[in-house]
Design a protein around this motif. Structure first.
Motif, PDB file in Angstrom:
ATOM      1  N   ASP A 143      80.454  56.201   1.993  1.00 24.86           N
ATOM      2  CA  ASP A 143      81.973  56.775   1.732  1.00 24.86           C
ATOM      3  C   ASP A 143      82.626  56.717   3.110  1.00 24.86           C
ATOM      4  OD1 ASP A 143      84.322  57.354   0.566  1.00 24.86           O
ATOM      5  OD2 ASP A 143      83.877  59.354  -0.172  1.00 24.86           O
TER       6      ASP A 143
ATOM      7  N   GLY B 154      85.868  55.605   5.779  1.00 23.89           N
ATOM      8  CA  GLY B 154      87.376  55.276   6.004  1.00 23.89           C
ATOM      9  C   GLY B 154      87.723  54.207   6.787  1.00 23.89           C
TER      10      GLY B 154
ATOM     11  N   ARG C 213      86.850  56.194  -0.068  1.00 26.80           N
ATOM     12  CA  ARG C 213      87.982  56.584   0.911  1.00 26.80           C
ATOM     13  C   ARG C 213      88.572  55.285   1.550  1.00 26.80           C
ATOM     14  NH1 ARG C 213      84.916  59.269   5.676  1.00 26.80           N
ATOM     15  NH2 ARG C 213      87.194  58.980   6.680  1.00 26.80           N
TER      16      ARG C 213
ATOM     17  N   GLU D 197      92.580  55.301   1.353  1.00 23.25           N
ATOM     18  CA  GLU D 197      93.225  55.267   2.720  1.00 23.25           C
ATOM     19  C   GLU D 197      93.947  53.977   2.975  1.00 23.25           C
ATOM     20  OE1 GLU D 197      90.655  55.987   5.690  1.00 23.25           O
ATOM     21  OE2 GLU D 197      89.975  58.067   5.295  1.00 23.25           O
TER      22      GLU D 197
END
Length: 325
Positions: A157, A159, A189, A193
């Motif tokens: 996970d 970003g 994420r 995001e």
């Protein structure tokens, strides 16, 4: 330790965001790595010496060495779990015990139903600006450091990076004019995001769907795509990345991903045919399977299809019944 954790908990309550994360690891890093903004401080653990007395070096995240160390840092950090039980993997689909030939025959029958219902059109097509016409927009998340470093990311996970945020904002300029009636996203994420940047933070109507998460790569997550078998000799001679039926330990095959994504895709097709405009943000693996089902391509062609970070695909009803009129 209890006093310090209680203090941290009070800070969390006041500021509304976490200040400390405790994660559990099943690996041992070669040495300490500290990342502060664009600076990386890294060192070595030396035998028979206190770890605090070992050498520490400084690199920038923009340097070649810095990017390699950062990719390692991110892989270790995101392969850990801040809750017991580790990363979750969906149970195998009901076809897992069938022969490959039977599986592909079943898939071909499903694709014969889904292919051609929606058809792709070029970004300049006037249909993009007709808010009364059903539409499906497929979006792969923007860049991450692990993508750039060609690291198997799977369900780690992580970003998006600075380049990814810029790309997501550019994507937002292309899709913002659309009136989306439904927005679906992977819960990871990098997808959340990407949508947050693309939609200028207006993500309150985004529905997280576990079906859209990336293909689980099990114990291969965090390893180089080019040389994972050198570190994991059990996969020597096995190409996990371009095999439709083969899965890593505790991971998924592309076939698993197809059966996982199919019910949601059938639901989305129904919405688009009725005139709804659906935005869907996912990952390379699921998007390859979705494109295979929509275009009617073969499994070999599907898993070799180039789906880059930030790529967008538009689909519209193939018949006039897809219009809201």
């Amino acid at each position: 330790a209890d006093s310090w954790l209680n203090y941290n908990k009070s800070c969390n309550a006041e500021e509304g965001k976490p200040r400390l994360e405790v994660r559990f690891y099943s690996c041992l890093p070669f040495g300490p790595i500290y990342v502060i903004d664009d600076d990386i401080y890294w060192g070595l653990y030396l035998a028979n010496q206190d770890s605090m007395l070992g050498p520490v070096f400084h690199s920038r995240t923009t340097s070649v060495l810095g990017r390699q160390i950062l990719a390692s840092y991110e892989a270790v950090w995101h392969s850990a779990s801040h809750k017991t039980g580790g990363l979750g993997v969906s149970p195998p689909h009901l076809h897992s015990r069938l022969s490959h030939a039977t599986e592909e025959s079943d898939i071909a029958r499903k694709i014969a139903v889904t292919a051609g219902i929606l058809r792709t059109r070029s970004p300049g097509d006037s249909a993009h600006f007709d808010a009364t016409l059903g539409c499906l927009c497929l979006l792969r998340h923007a860049d991450t450091d692990l993508n750039v470093a060609a690291i198997v990311t799977g369900e780690l996970d992580i970003g998006i990076n600075a380049q990814g945020r810029d790309k997501a904002r550019t994507i937002g300029k292309q899709i913002w004019r659309e009136r989306w009636t439904r927005i679906y996203s992977s819960p990871l994420r990098r997808c959340i995001e990407t949508l947050t940047e693309a939609l200028a933070g207006k993500v309150e109507n985004v529905e997280l769907r576990d079906e859209l998460r990336e293909r689980a790569m099990g114990d291969v997550d965090g390893y180089s795509k080019a040389s994972y078998s050198a570190s994991l000799p059990q996969y020597g001679g096995t190409d996990l990345l371009t095999s439709f039926h083969t899965a890593a330990n505790s991971g998924e095959s592309y076939c698993d991903v197809f059966w996982r994504i199919l019910p949601l895709l059938e639901e989305v097709i129904s919405h688009v045919k009725s005139g709804e405009r659906v935005l869907l943000c996912s990952h390379e693996g699921p998007m390859r399977m979705i494109l295979m089902a929509l275009d009617g391509s073969t499994t070999d062609a599907a898993i070799k299809r180039d789906v880059k970070s930030g790529d967008i695909f538009y689909y519209f009803p193939a018949s006039p019944t897809g219009s809201a009129h």
